[in-house]
Design a protein around this motif. Structure first.
Motif, PDB file in Angstrom:
ATOM      1  N   ASN A  86      73.708 -62.367  45.609  1.00 39.05           N
ATOM      2  CA  ASN A  86      72.712 -61.379  45.197  1.00 39.05           C
ATOM      3  C   ASN A  86      71.895 -61.826  43.994  1.00 39.05           C
ATOM      4  N   TYR A 103      77.088 -63.626  53.409  1.00 36.83           N
ATOM      5  CA  TYR A 103      77.716 -62.312  53.306  1.00 36.83           C
ATOM      6  C   TYR A 103      78.705 -62.092  54.462  1.00 36.83           C
ATOM      7  N   VAL A 113      72.494 -53.539  41.731  1.00 38.89           N
ATOM      8  CA  VAL A 113      72.494 -54.922  41.255  1.00 38.89           C
ATOM      9  C   VAL A 113      71.180 -55.617  41.628  1.00 38.89           C
ATOM     10  N   LYS A 114      70.746 -55.404  42.874  1.00 38.18           N
ATOM     11  CA  LYS A 114      69.491 -56.023  43.311  1.00 38.18           C
ATOM     12  C   LYS A 114      68.286 -55.523  42.516  1.00 38.18           C
ATOM     13  N   ASN A 135      68.822 -67.574  68.731  1.00 40.84           N
ATOM     14  CA  ASN A 135      68.952 -68.475  67.595  1.00 40.84           C
ATOM     15  C   ASN A 135      68.084 -69.721  67.727  1.00 40.84           C
ATOM     16  N   VAL A 180      74.869 -73.723  64.179  1.00 44.89           N
ATOM     17  CA  VAL A 180      73.793 -73.812  65.169  1.00 44.89           C
ATOM     18  C   VAL A 180      72.432 -73.674  64.491  1.00 44.89           C
ATOM     19  N   GLN A 228      77.700 -69.862  64.311  1.00 40.86           N
ATOM     20  CA  GLN A 228      76.324 -69.390  64.216  1.00 40.86           C
ATOM     21  C   GLN A 228      75.564 -70.110  63.087  1.00 40.86           C
ATOM     22  N   GLU A 268      72.476 -63.581  54.599  1.00 41.88           N
ATOM     23  CA  GLU A 268      73.214 -62.713  55.489  1.00 41.88           C
ATOM     24  C   GLU A 268      74.455 -63.417  56.054  1.00 41.88           C
TER      25      GLU A 268
END
Lengths: 203, 203, 203
Positions: A64, A77, C200-201, B64, A200, A197, A74
């Motif tokens: 963040n 995360y 936070v962001k 993707n 890739v 993912q 993402e």
């Protein structure tokens, strides 16, 4: 040569988080040992779970607050929370064994825990490879294979639990425990899918 | 006239995936039939589930690796994984019936399975309409109506199961099965919500 | 001075949604009272749940159709659906008590419901502060503290339920109810985590 200290740190943190999982899987195996001191083992599991939580939060804080990340925010995360989920699930199994005061479990349950330990060790060994994106395919293929084996094992255990040999209250307890083990193995597979993912996208 | 072969393929793949769900719902209905060969039916369900998995992975791989997508990448991902979730849940129901060796079920359970079949057929018929974004509103309104009917049915079944007429071990098994059926119906509603969200954005 | 009417409305809607949760927590407490009219209380809970649903949908519609949002679209979506999840879980508890026809519950269960009420009130009071981003830290720290207390309470209740004093069918019912209460408390913590992430962001 690219010198990217900020990114490096993410790999270290993921490795640290996966190492907590390997510790957690070992503690879970101890919980199943005959004559284990359930209270003491569960306390150590809670400590390992807190350590994993802290590493996860450190990763989230960094993602963040950092401008450049080694791969999509993402995905970082997802990977961090996916690893943390595994830990929570293993902690939950230990907790159930403690709270339900389960003393005798079908022997096949150890098979599931060994499988979890192998998943944890593989994941731990794979994390440093996120930097080079090398040798990750072997990792996710093997995790998928283990998840498949775990699924077959899980079904055998369930059939055994419902065979009529166990009192209903024991069925209730054991079903919870074996389902939580299965969830933890599935959670390792989700981590492997996330890694796939990322690989890739980056390739 | 717009010629967009890449996008077309996404619609075809979503239709293919929803067709696997319609197959799955039919197999689930067979599992409930008197004298069904549980092992054989469950094997066919597993095949259908694998087929759905493959289509899902093909969609994810494509999203993707493709530069232009017909709608947001994230929505494609949500729709594909949402459809796949339904299949997993229907597969789980079949698996429970097999593993728990449940032979007699309250008659109302068939009502839930018929409802699942209607949801699957509606979803299957709606997918090709993603291209033109026409007639989708009827689809999601009807799915919401079915989910509501399913919820009422579910509550009646649960009250029946807990009425005291069933042995506790049977309550344990049946509760699992009816909850998994309810989850599958809810999962169809989540798919419909995703379609609604896509349609709202695109309109 | 910044005049941003569109954004203001999001804060109002989040406050409205959290107020529905506070109502829901109060209704849940009534459900546990001796001699409560379960049917009537459950009906009021359903009404509160529908009201929360409508507010959630209004937020989602707005986020999908508004160009400028006060914070990331994804965070607005997470916060709205996180709050809605809490409501669904409290509704589920009320529904279980009704359907399982549970008349007597271990006294400690009220402790969990009081805790839920405090979480709801704190969340409700915190929502207007999203505008200024002030005083939010106290809120999420306190929610985390309550979740911890709830977890300890939950474990004591579970140990009690499995102590051998309850019939297995009662264990089955009570376990479901206390787990749903625990899930609702956890869901409040997830909301607090989302608020922390937003703060936070934005800081």
């Amino acid at each position: 040569m690219r010198f990217r200290p900020v990114e490096a740190s993410f790999y270290d943190q993921f490795t640290e988080l996966a190492n907590h999982l390997a510790t957690g899987a070992r503690i879970l195996a101890e919980m199943l040992a005959d004559g284990a001191d359930h209270e003491a083992v569960a306390q150590r599991m809670r400590d390992a779970e807190h350590a994993a939580d802290e590493t996860t939060h450190a990763i989230i804080r960094r993602v963040n607050s950092t401008f450049i990340t080694p791969f999509d925010r993402e995905d970082i995360y997802s990977l961090a929370s996916g690893l943390d989920d595994v830990m929570d699930m293993m902690d939950e199994v230990v907790d159930m064994i403690l709270l339900y005061e389960v003393r005798h479990m079908p022997a096949e349950i150890s098979g599931q825990v060994e499988l979890l330990q192998r998943c944890a060790d593989l994941t731990s060994a794979a994390m440093p490879n996120l930097r080079s994106m090398q040798s990750l395919e072997e990792y996710w293929i093997e995790i998928n294979r283990l998840e498949n084996a775990g699924d077959k094992n899980h079904r055998r255990i369930l059939a055994n639990i419902f065979s009529g040999d166990f009192k209903t209250i024991e069925v209730l307890k054991l079903k919870d425990i074996v389902e939580a083990l299965e969830d933890a193995i599935d959670a390792f597979e989700r981590v492997a899918n996330t890694v796939e993912q990322i690989a890739v996208k980056e390739s």
